[in-house]
Design an enzyme around this catalytic site. Structure first.
Site, short mmCIF file in Angstrom:
data_model
loop_
_atom_site.label_atom_id
_atom_site.label_comp_id
_atom_site.label_asym_id
_atom_site.label_seq_id
_atom_site.Cartn_x
_atom_site.Cartn_y
_atom_site.Cartn_z
N GLU A 155 7.60 11.02 96.95
CA GLU A 155 7.02 9.82 96.36
C GLU A 155 7.35 8.63 97.24
OE1 GLU A 155 7.92 9.25 92.21
OE2 GLU A 155 7.60 11.37 91.79
N LYS A 204 9.89 26.59 98.35
CA LYS A 204 9.90 25.27 97.73
C LYS A 204 11.24 24.97 97.03
CE LYS A 204 8.77 21.46 95.88
NZ LYS A 204 7.88 20.36 96.00
N ASN A 208 14.08 22.14 98.37
CA ASN A 208 14.52 20.98 97.58
C ASN A 208 16.01 21.08 97.25
OD1 ASN A 208 12.21 19.55 97.62
ND2 ASN A 208 11.76 19.69 95.43
N CYS A 260 11.99 15.40 90.81
CA CYS A 260 12.05 16.71 91.49
C CYS A 260 13.45 17.29 91.64
CB CYS A 260 11.37 16.61 92.84
SG CYS A 260 9.60 16.41 92.69
C1 UDX Z 1 11.57 15.28 96.89
C2 UDX Z 1 11.40 16.07 98.22
O1 UDX Z 1 11.88 15.26 99.32
C3 UDX Z 1 9.96 16.45 98.43
O2 UDX Z 1 9.85 17.25 99.59
C4 UDX Z 1 9.47 17.22 97.20
O3 UDX Z 1 8.10 17.53 97.33
C5 UDX Z 1 9.69 16.43 95.92
O4 UDX Z 1 11.08 16.06 95.82
P1 UDX Z 1 11.09 12.78 96.07
O5 UDX Z 1 11.83 13.18 94.83
O6 UDX Z 1 9.77 12.10 95.95
O7 UDX Z 1 10.84 14.07 97.02
O8 UDX Z 1 12.02 11.78 96.93
P2 UDX Z 1 13.14 11.91 98.06
O9 UDX Z 1 12.81 10.97 99.12
O10 UDX Z 1 13.39 13.31 98.44
O11 UDX Z 1 14.43 11.34 97.29
C6 UDX Z 1 15.00 12.01 96.16
C7 UDX Z 1 16.26 11.31 95.71
O12 UDX Z 1 17.30 11.47 96.67
C8 UDX Z 1 16.12 9.79 95.52
O13 UDX Z 1 16.84 9.39 94.38
C9 UDX Z 1 16.71 9.22 96.79
O14 UDX Z 1 17.18 7.91 96.65
C10 UDX Z 1 17.85 10.22 97.02
N1 UDX Z 1 18.29 10.26 98.43
C11 UDX Z 1 17.43 10.67 99.40
C12 UDX Z 1 19.60 9.93 98.75
O15 UDX Z 1 20.39 9.58 97.87
N2 UDX Z 1 20.00 10.02 100.05
C13 UDX Z 1 19.17 10.44 101.05
O16 UDX Z 1 19.62 10.51 102.21
C14 UDX Z 1 17.84 10.78 100.71
#
Ligand code: UDX
Length: 429
Positions: A155, A204, A208, A260
């Protein structure tokens, strides 16, 4: 190609739009009539950078249309994608009732060979169940193939991720649908990996869960850094330069959230349990994630001594930057915890305030980022919006009763903040 996407949530809407953008003829189906009307009128129900323009452009070009009628979508397309929600149940397992219902609807509408592609995140072996269901409910005796094609978009970066994916995973039971899938994805110029369906479904959940593990790992390292005076940012940079590790997803935070990671982790633990395997590693990932938030709240409480009757400014409500999604948002969780301790809150988010309002009614919503600090005892950064880097620190300092900032996203430079006279507490440094 003629494609139908069933479900216009994040995955379905962005996938359908990007398919149209590369020249396919796309019908998006959703059973929510109000949403379909909104989309037809050029509005979109979510904030996702670049999406609204793309939807408008492709609707105007006649390549993208919306309907509530599943049968129409099935009839007019050769390939039907399923992109409906797979929400969590209370025991952590996945509710597959939307997938099952859509499989029956597709079966009932099929009058010729169709390829049915699952894009929703589902437990391994769901493809078999979908195939069984379609066979059972298909009135016309027609051939079909079920394919697993998991979606990896993030997202906030969904259009970018969809237009330039790292890889495209296609899980099949026979070679028959492979050529069609390769044709659909040819314009995206990304490597395509063809596997069996079970492996595709596992890729998948395994991906994740691994990314969530990576975040919990760096969050655990951040605890060590705080205890030893090391800097987690430096550690992450040093680790990330090893190509086997990589720098991405090594940003310490309040913990991961969103619709997710928390859900997929629970589901994967449950899936493993059902096979007789106790996936303790992932349970630990969950535990570290919860503790990370506990530790941050304690850091605020220890500094302010008593939270009751304190006024705290919170920057960020969305679960991450570039989205208005507040589902399972660490920022929202943090707000709830501070409220529970008796603090009052002034909050701001560039996009998520509307969606937060009903879930978080007892706070003051502030339109201007630079007004949040007014009369507050401390400021907290909870979401990593780029805009927050432009916060007028001098003004915020003047508005606060004392210049204290808790930065849950490490957005500011500790030395610079100290130089400017702040008591600045971030994560792991
Ligand atoms: C995730 C997966 O990245 C994606 O491939 C899948 O299709 C759906 O789930 P999303 O949930 O949209 O995507 O966001 P993402 O950017 O992965 O972040 C998820 C959470 O992890 C967020 O709360 C973000 O702030 C946190 N995060 C991410 C961290 O705390 N540190 C990081 O280094 C990266």
């Amino acid at each position: 190609m003629k494609l139908t996407i069933i479900g216009t949530g994040y995955v379905g809407l962005v996938t359908g739009t990007c398919f149209a953008e590369v020249g396919h003829q796309v019908i998006c189906v959703d059973n929510d009539a109000a949403k379909v009307e909104m989309l037809k009128a050029g509005g979109i129900p979510i904030y996702e950078p670049g999406l609204e323009e793309l939807v408008r452009k492709n609707v105007a070009a006649g390549r993208l249309s919306f309907t509530v009628n599943t049968a129409e979508g099935v009839e007019k397309s050769d390939v039907v994608f399923i992109a409906v929600p797979t929400p969590p149940q209370t025991d952590g397992s996945v509710d597959l009732s939307f997938i099952e219902k859509v499989a029956r609807e597709i079966a009932a509408a099929m009058t010729s060979y169709k390829i049915i592609v699952d894009k929703s995140t589902v437990p391994v072996k769901t493809g078999d169940k979908v195939a069984e269901t379609i066979k059972r409910y298909c009135k016309a005796q027609v051939d079909f193939d079920v394919v697993s094609n998991p979606e990896f978009l993030r997202e906030g970066f969904a259009v970018e991720d969809l237009m330039k994916p790292d890889r495209i995973v296609v899980g099949v039971r026979s070679q028959r649908p492979v050529a069609a899938l390769k044709e659909i994805y040819a314009p995206f110029k990304s490597p395509i990996i063809v596997t069996d369906i079970n492996s595709a479904e596992l890729i998948k959940h395994a991906s994740n869960s691994f990314l969530a593990l990576k975040i919990s790992y760096i969050n655990a390292i951040s605890v060590l850094c705080e205890a030893t005076g090391a800097n987690v940012q430096e550690v992450a940079n040093g680790m990330g330069m090893d190509e086997r590790i990589g720098r991405r997803f090594l940003n310490p935070s309040l913990g991961f959230g969103g619709s997710c990671f928390p859900k997929d982790l629970s589901a994967f633990i449950k899936i493993a349990e059902q096979t007789g395997y106790d996936f303790r590693l992932l349970k630990e990932v969950q535990r570290i994630n919860t503790e990370q938030m506990d530790r941050f709240v304690k850091k605020i409480a220890d500094t302010l001594w008593v939270l009751k009757d304190k006024k705290i400014g919170v920057l960020g409500l969305a679960f991450k930057q570039n989205t208005d999604d507040v589902r399972m948002s660490p920022a929202m969780d943090l707000c709830q915890r501070l409220l529970k301790e008796g603090a009052s809150l002034r909050v701001h988010d560039p996009k998520a305030m509307d969606k937060a309002r009903s879930l978080l009614p007892n706070v003051t919503y502030v339109d201007d980022l630079n007004d949040v600090a007014e009369g507050c005892d401390a400021l907290v950064v909870a979401t990593e919006w780029d805009e927050f880097k432009k916060l007028d620190l001098e003004r915020a300092r003047r508005l606060l009763s004392h210049p204290i900032m808790f930065d849950g996203r490490n957005m500011f430079d500790p030395e610079e903040m100290e130089r400017l006279g702040w008591i600045y507490k971030s994560i792991g440094r």
